[in-house]
Enzyme design. Structure first.
Site, short mmCIF file in Angstrom:
data_model
loop_
_atom_site.label_atom_id
_atom_site.label_comp_id
_atom_site.label_asym_id
_atom_site.label_seq_id
_atom_site.Cartn_x
_atom_site.Cartn_y
_atom_site.Cartn_z
N SER A 34 0.85 -1.20 0.00
CA SER A 34 0.00 0.00 0.00
C SER A 34 0.89 1.25 0.00
O SER A 34 2.11 1.18 0.16
CB SER A 34 -0.91 -0.01 1.22
OG SER A 34 -1.77 -1.12 1.19
N HIS B 56 0.70 3.41 -2.62
CA HIS B 56 0.83 3.82 -4.02
C HIS B 56 -0.51 4.21 -4.62
O HIS B 56 -0.64 4.28 -5.84
CB HIS B 56 1.45 2.69 -4.84
CG HIS B 56 2.76 2.21 -4.34
ND1 HIS B 56 3.85 3.06 -4.18
CD2 HIS B 56 3.17 0.99 -3.93
CE1 HIS B 56 4.87 2.35 -3.71
NE2 HIS B 56 4.49 1.10 -3.54
N ASP C 65 7.34 -9.13 -4.05
CA ASP C 65 6.13 -9.31 -4.84
C ASP C 65 6.23 -10.55 -5.72
O ASP C 65 5.32 -11.37 -5.79
CB ASP C 65 5.87 -8.08 -5.71
CG ASP C 65 5.35 -6.89 -4.92
OD1 ASP C 65 5.34 -6.96 -3.68
OD2 ASP C 65 4.98 -5.89 -5.54
N HIS D 155 9.52 3.49 -3.69
CA HIS D 155 9.63 3.19 -2.26
C HIS D 155 10.78 3.99 -1.62
O HIS D 155 11.15 3.74 -0.49
CB HIS D 155 9.89 1.71 -2.02
CG HIS D 155 8.92 0.81 -2.70
ND1 HIS D 155 9.17 0.23 -3.92
CD2 HIS D 155 7.69 0.40 -2.32
CE1 HIS D 155 8.12 -0.50 -4.27
NE2 HIS D 155 7.21 -0.42 -3.32
#
Length: 331
Positions: free
Chosen positions: A55, A57, A110, A219
Site C-alpha cells: 500500500s 501507491h 512481490d 519506495h
C-alpha cells in the site's frame, strides 16, 4: 509525523473499508483479507486479472478494479508485499473457470509471494499465468529488485490486458498482450521530497533543501544522481530522453504518454512537465496518440513525478481505447 490516520497499524484495513464504503456498487472486500474485488460476480468464461503490492501507491492498485481492468487487487502493508495467502484468496475469488493472470511489479517480495500463491492455486486446479512489469529505466538493480523496477507503466498493462480479457480473450492471449505492453513501455521518475511510512514515523531518506534525486524509486530506492533543483523543462528532458533511447522510439512512431505524480505534486506542475514532453516528441516527429496526466501510482506524500511512454501499434491502440470503468481510470 502529521497524517490523517487513527492508528499506524490499521491504516491499510481502514483505507480498504473506506473505499468500499464510498463505492459499494463497484468494490467488495473479501472477509478477513486485504483483497478488493469487483462487486459484481465474476463473468463466466472471462479470464480474471489480479495485481497488487504494498500500500501507499494509491490509486494503485485497488483503484483499477472494475470493468475493463482488474478483477482483484491485493494490498500489503505500506511498501510491503502482500502475503501469498492473501494473493491466493484473490485468485480464488476472481477465477470463473478460464484462468487468472497475475500482473506483478518487479520487486523481489512481490515476485516471490505472487509465485507462491500461483503454486497454491494451481494445486487446486486453477490455471494461473504471470507477467512481471519492469518498466523503470533508471537503474538495473535496486534495493528491492533484481533487474529493473516496476513502476507507473504497470497501469497501462492493467488497462490493455484488462481490455483483452473483457473482450473474451483466452488466458494465453491475455498473457501475450500483457507481455507485449511490458515490452513496449518504459518509465523513469524523480523525487523532490521524501515520504514517511506511518509505522516508521519519519522520512525514509533525506534530500537537502535545494536537492532532488533523479531516478528515485517509488519506495524511496536510490536513483542515479542527486542534483540541485532544476526547471521542469530540464527534468522532463532528462527523464524522457532516457526513456525514448531505451525504447528505441523512431520518427513517425505512435505513443501513449503517462505523466504521473508521486503524491504531493500539483496538477499544475504535471501539466507544465507535459508541455515540454509534448514539445520534445513533436520535434522528433513522434505522434502522441493519447496522454494521461495525474496520480496513477504514488509514493505516499512524496513530491515528484514519473514519465511513461508506451509504443503503440493498431492492436494496442484499440485495446487502450476500450471501455474501462474503475475508480481511478475511465474510458
Amino acid at each position: 509525523m502529521k497524517k490523517l490516520i487513527n492508528d499506524a497499524n490499521t491504516v491499510v484495513q481502514e483505507m480498504l473499508e473506506g473505499m468500499v464504503a464510498a463505492h459499494p456498487n463497484k468494490l467488495k472486500l473479501l472477509p478477513d483479507t486485504t483483497v478488493l474485488v469487483r462487486a459484481d460476480a465474476p463473468v463466466k468464461g472471462k479470464v480474471g486479472l489480479v495485481s497488487g503490492g504494498g500500500s501507499g501507491h494509491e490509486p494503485s492498485h485497488a483503484g483499477y478494479v472494475g470493468v475493463g481492468m482488474l478483477d482483484g487487487a491485493v494490498s500489503g502493508e505500506v511498501f510491503t508485499s502482500p502475503t501469498p495467502d492473501q494473493v491466493f484468496e484473490a485468485i480464488k475469488a476472481v477465477d470463473s473457470g478460464s484462468g487468472v493472470l497475475l500482473i506483478i511489479k518487479n520487486y523481489t517480495g512481490d515476485v516471490m509471494n505472487f509465485e507462491m500463491a500461483a503454486e497454491l492455486a494451481e494445486a487446486e486446479g486453477i490455471n494461473v499465468a504471470k507477467v512481471v512489469v519492469n518498466d523503470d529505466v533508471a537503474v538495473e538493480n535496486s534495493t528491492y529488485t533484481t533487474g529493473r523496477r516496476g513502476i507507473a507503466g504497470t497501469v497501462l498493462v492493467h488497462k490493455i490486458a484488462g481490455a483483452a480479457a473483457e473482450r473474451g480473450a483466452t488466458l494465453e492471449e491475455v498473457e501475450a498482450i500483457a507481455n507485449k505492453v511490458i515490452h513496449n513501455v518504459r518509465s523513469m521518475g524523480m523525487a523532490l521530497t521524501p515520504c514517511t511510512i506511518p509505522a516508521v514515523g519519519k522520512p525514509g531518506f533525506s534530500l537537502g533543501e535545494n536537492e532532488i534525486e533523479i531516478g528515485m524509486g517509488i519506495h524511496g530506492e536510490p536513483g542515479i544522481e542527486k542534483t540541485s533543483i532544476q526547471t521542469a523543462n530540464t527534468i522532463a528532458e532528462t527523464l524522457l530522453t532516457k526513456v525514448l533511447v531505451d525504447l528505441d522510439i523512431k520518427e513517425n512512431d505512435k505513443v501513449a504518454v503517462l505523466i504521473n505524480g508521486l503524491g504531493a505534486t500539483p496538477l499544475m506542475e504535471l501539466y507544465i512537465l507535459n508541455k515540454k514532453v509534448a514539445s520534445i516528441l513533436d520535434e522528433q516527429h513522434v505522434e502522441i496518440y493519447d496522454t494521461f496526466v495525474g496520480e496513477f501510482m504514488t509514493a505516499l506524500e512524496m513530491a515528484g513525478c514519473s514519465i511513461s511512454v508506451l509504443k503503440l501499434d493498431q492492436e494496442l491502440m484499440e485495446l487502450l481505447d476500450s471501455h474501462a470503468n474503475t475508480l481511478a481510470f475511465k474510458r
